[in-house]
Design a protein around this motif. Structure first.
Motif, PDB file in Angstrom:
ATOM      1  N   LEU A   1       0.836  -1.192   0.000  1.00 46.89           N
ATOM      2  CA  LEU A   1       0.000   0.000   0.000  1.00 46.89           C
ATOM      3  C   LEU A   1       0.878   1.251   0.000  1.00 46.89           C
ATOM      4  O   LEU A   1       2.028   1.225   0.445  1.00 46.89           O
ATOM      5  CB  LEU A   1      -0.904   0.018   1.228  1.00 46.89           C
ATOM      6  N   ASN A   2       0.338   2.371  -0.503  1.00 48.84           N
ATOM      7  CA  ASN A   2       1.092   3.623  -0.544  1.00 48.84           C
ATOM      8  C   ASN A   2       1.029   4.351   0.796  1.00 48.84           C
ATOM      9  O   ASN A   2       0.720   5.539   0.864  1.00 48.84           O
ATOM     10  CB  ASN A   2       0.555   4.526  -1.655  1.00 48.84           C
ATOM     11  N   THR A   3       1.334   3.633   1.841  1.00 41.57           N
ATOM     12  CA  THR A   3       1.373   4.194   3.185  1.00 41.57           C
ATOM     13  C   THR A   3       2.657   3.728   3.860  1.00 41.57           C
ATOM     14  O   THR A   3       3.199   2.683   3.479  1.00 41.57           O
ATOM     15  CB  THR A   3       0.162   3.715   4.015  1.00 41.57           C
ATOM     16  N   PRO A   4       3.198   4.467   4.805  1.00 40.21           N
ATOM     17  CA  PRO A   4       2.625   5.699   5.340  1.00 40.21           C
ATOM     18  C   PRO A   4       2.799   6.882   4.394  1.00 40.21           C
ATOM     19  O   PRO A   4       3.552   6.813   3.425  1.00 40.21           O
ATOM     20  CB  PRO A   4       3.406   5.896   6.639  1.00 40.21           C
ATOM     21  N   GLY A   5       2.096   7.949   4.727  1.00 40.04           N
ATOM     22  CA  GLY A   5       2.178   9.173   3.948  1.00 40.04           C
ATOM     23  C   GLY A   5       1.497  10.313   4.679  1.00 40.04           C
ATOM     24  O   GLY A   5       0.786  10.095   5.661  1.00 40.04           O
ATOM     25  N   PHE A   6       1.693  11.546   4.202  1.00 46.31           N
ATOM     26  CA  PHE A   6       1.095  12.703   4.862  1.00 46.31           C
ATOM     27  C   PHE A   6       1.041  13.891   3.911  1.00 46.31           C
ATOM     28  O   PHE A   6       1.726  13.923   2.884  1.00 46.31           O
ATOM     29  CB  PHE A   6       1.906  13.103   6.111  1.00 46.31           C
ATOM     30  N   LEU A   7       0.241  14.866   4.258  1.00 48.47           N
ATOM     31  CA  LEU A   7       0.234  16.186   3.638  1.00 48.47           C
ATOM     32  C   LEU A   7      -0.023  17.186   4.750  1.00 48.47           C
ATOM     33  O   LEU A   7      -1.018  17.078   5.469  1.00 48.47           O
ATOM     34  CB  LEU A   7      -0.847  16.309   2.562  1.00 48.47           C
ATOM     35  N   ALA A   8       0.897  18.148   4.937  1.00 45.90           N
ATOM     36  CA  ALA A   8       0.776  19.147   5.996  1.00 45.90           C
ATOM     37  C   ALA A   8       1.015  20.532   5.413  1.00 45.90           C
ATOM     38  O   ALA A   8       1.823  20.695   4.485  1.00 45.90           O
ATOM     39  CB  ALA A   8       1.769  18.872   7.120  1.00 45.90           C
ATOM     40  N   ILE A   9       0.334  21.524   5.972  1.00 42.90           N
ATOM     41  CA  ILE A   9       0.425  22.892   5.472  1.00 42.90           C
ATOM     42  C   ILE A   9       0.666  23.863   6.633  1.00 42.90           C
ATOM     43  O   ILE A   9       0.475  23.523   7.797  1.00 42.90           O
ATOM     44  CB  ILE A   9      -0.856  23.307   4.723  1.00 42.90           C
ATOM     45  N   LEU A  10       1.087  25.084   6.275  1.00 47.18           N
ATOM     46  CA  LEU A  10       1.153  26.151   7.265  1.00 47.18           C
ATOM     47  C   LEU A  10      -0.259  26.581   7.621  1.00 47.18           C
ATOM     48  O   LEU A  10      -1.071  26.865   6.740  1.00 47.18           O
ATOM     49  CB  LEU A  10       1.923  27.354   6.719  1.00 47.18           C
ATOM     50  N   SER A  11      -0.546  26.669   8.899  1.00 45.29           N
ATOM     51  CA  SER A  11      -1.872  27.125   9.321  1.00 45.29           C
ATOM     52  C   SER A  11      -1.939  28.641   9.409  1.00 45.29           C
ATOM     53  O   SER A  11      -3.032  29.219   9.424  1.00 45.29           O
ATOM     54  CB  SER A  11      -2.235  26.508  10.667  1.00 45.29           C
ATOM     55  N   SER A  12      -0.779  29.303   9.465  1.00 45.78           N
ATOM     56  CA  SER A  12      -0.709  30.766   9.442  1.00 45.78           C
ATOM     57  C   SER A  12       0.615  31.165   8.804  1.00 45.78           C
ATOM     58  O   SER A  12       1.549  30.345   8.707  1.00 45.78           O
ATOM     59  CB  SER A  12      -0.828  31.350  10.851  1.00 45.78           C
ATOM     60  N   ASP A  13       0.714  32.414   8.356  1.00 41.94           N
ATOM     61  CA  ASP A  13       1.950  32.873   7.728  1.00 41.94           C
ATOM     62  C   ASP A  13       3.130  32.697   8.693  1.00 41.94           C
ATOM     63  O   ASP A  13       2.998  32.905   9.903  1.00 41.94           O
ATOM     64  CB  ASP A  13       1.841  34.348   7.341  1.00 41.94           C
ATOM     65  N   GLN A  14       4.286  32.334   8.139  1.00 45.14           N
ATOM     66  CA  GLN A  14       5.490  32.150   8.949  1.00 45.14           C
ATOM     67  C   GLN A  14       6.591  33.064   8.445  1.00 45.14           C
ATOM     68  O   GLN A  14       6.921  33.060   7.251  1.00 45.14           O
ATOM     69  CB  GLN A  14       5.960  30.696   8.906  1.00 45.14           C
ATOM     70  N   ALA A  15       7.181  33.847   9.340  1.00 51.28           N
ATOM     71  CA  ALA A  15       8.279  34.734   8.974  1.00 51.28           C
ATOM     72  C   ALA A  15       9.547  33.917   8.741  1.00 51.28           C
ATOM     73  O   ALA A  15       9.943  33.115   9.588  1.00 51.28           O
ATOM     74  CB  ALA A  15       8.507  35.771  10.066  1.00 51.28           C
ATOM     75  N   ILE A  16      10.179  34.132   7.574  1.00 52.87           N
ATOM     76  CA  ILE A  16      11.420  33.452   7.222  1.00 52.87           C
ATOM     77  C   ILE A  16      12.541  34.490   7.230  1.00 52.87           C
ATOM     78  O   ILE A  16      12.515  35.456   6.461  1.00 52.87           O
ATOM     79  CB  ILE A  16      11.327  32.785   5.848  1.00 52.87           C
ATOM     80  N   ALA A  17      13.526  34.318   8.114  1.00 51.78           N
ATOM     81  CA  ALA A  17      14.611  35.286   8.255  1.00 51.78           C
ATOM     82  C   ALA A  17      15.504  35.290   7.024  1.00 51.78           C
ATOM     83  O   ALA A  17      15.639  34.287   6.309  1.00 51.78           O
ATOM     84  CB  ALA A  17      15.427  34.969   9.507  1.00 51.78           C
TER      85      ALA A  17
END
Length: 215
Positions: free
Chosen positions: A72-88
């Motif tokens: 099976l094609n597991t494990p797997g995931f999709l995750a996103i930013l829930s709010s804007d993130q400052a990148i230095a």
């Protein structure tokens, strides 16, 4: 003689240490490890197999069972930013991907480390994407996948927009062979000169197992 349909109450005659005895057909199915219903699959599986479901196959003539997790094609995931993130500026910054939209196997940590730990060896398709606002022309943006704390794969672009404060988007996708104790993290780098926001929802990381451990 004529053919019959075997019933559980039917008997077989066997030689038990020199004494002929009769045993019921149900004893034969128990000894063999299969009933007629089991071996013929009369009941259909109406959903996706669970990772602990097993299949029977012939391994060089020997019947063996195999967990569904192997194909099976597991494990797997999709995750996103829930709010804007400052990148230095000019700093490799790990994306704090705190919202999971897919993670059936529970292998992505969206609360503290923001890392994917597959726990199952195999070949994985791994990707990440970012949208960054407030970019000027000729600035570098670098997407990087870190494996076990070390920078592994990266995508590189130079923002050629003539518009000050433009939003750019880029993504990266690569197949990686992972062991069960490996982990991945997702970083971004830029040379804008000041903090720039990675935009919520449009910034993400994903992975899923494709097959075994061979490319």
């Amino acid at each position: 003689g004529s053919s019959i349909t075997l019933a559980d109450a039917d008997g077989f005659v066997v030689n038990d240490g020199g004494t002929m005895k009769t045993i019921p057909a149900t004893d034969i199915t128990t000894y063999a490890g299969f009933t007629a219903t089991t071996i013929t699959g009369t009941t259909a599986l109406a959903e996706e197999p669970a990772l602990t479901d097993e299949f029977i196959l012939s391994d060089g003539g020997t019947l063996k069972r195999m967990d569904a997790t192997h194909f099976l094609n597991t494990p797997g995931f999709l995750a996103i930013l829930s709010s804007d993130q400052a990148i230095a500026n000019a700093t490799f910054t790990k994306l704090a991907l705190a919202t999971e939209t897919q993670d059936k196997s529970g292998t992505f940590d969206a609360s503290s480390n923001y890392r994917f730990s597959p726990a199952t060896a195999g070949l994985y398709m791994v990707g990440m994407g970012i949208a960054m606002g407030g970019m000027d022309d000729t600035e570098v943006v670098d997407l990087s996948i870190y494996k076990n704390g070390s920078r592994l794969q990266f995508g590189y672009t130079t923002d050629m927009s003539a518009v000050s404060g433009a939003t750019i988007s880029m993504n990266l996708c690569v197949p990686l062979v992972l062991d069960n104790d490996d982990y991945l993290e997702f970083y971004v780098y830029h040379t804008e000169g000041a903090d720039v926001n990675a935009l919520a929802i449009r910034t993400y990381a994903s992975a899923h197992r494709m097959t075994g451990t061979e490319v």
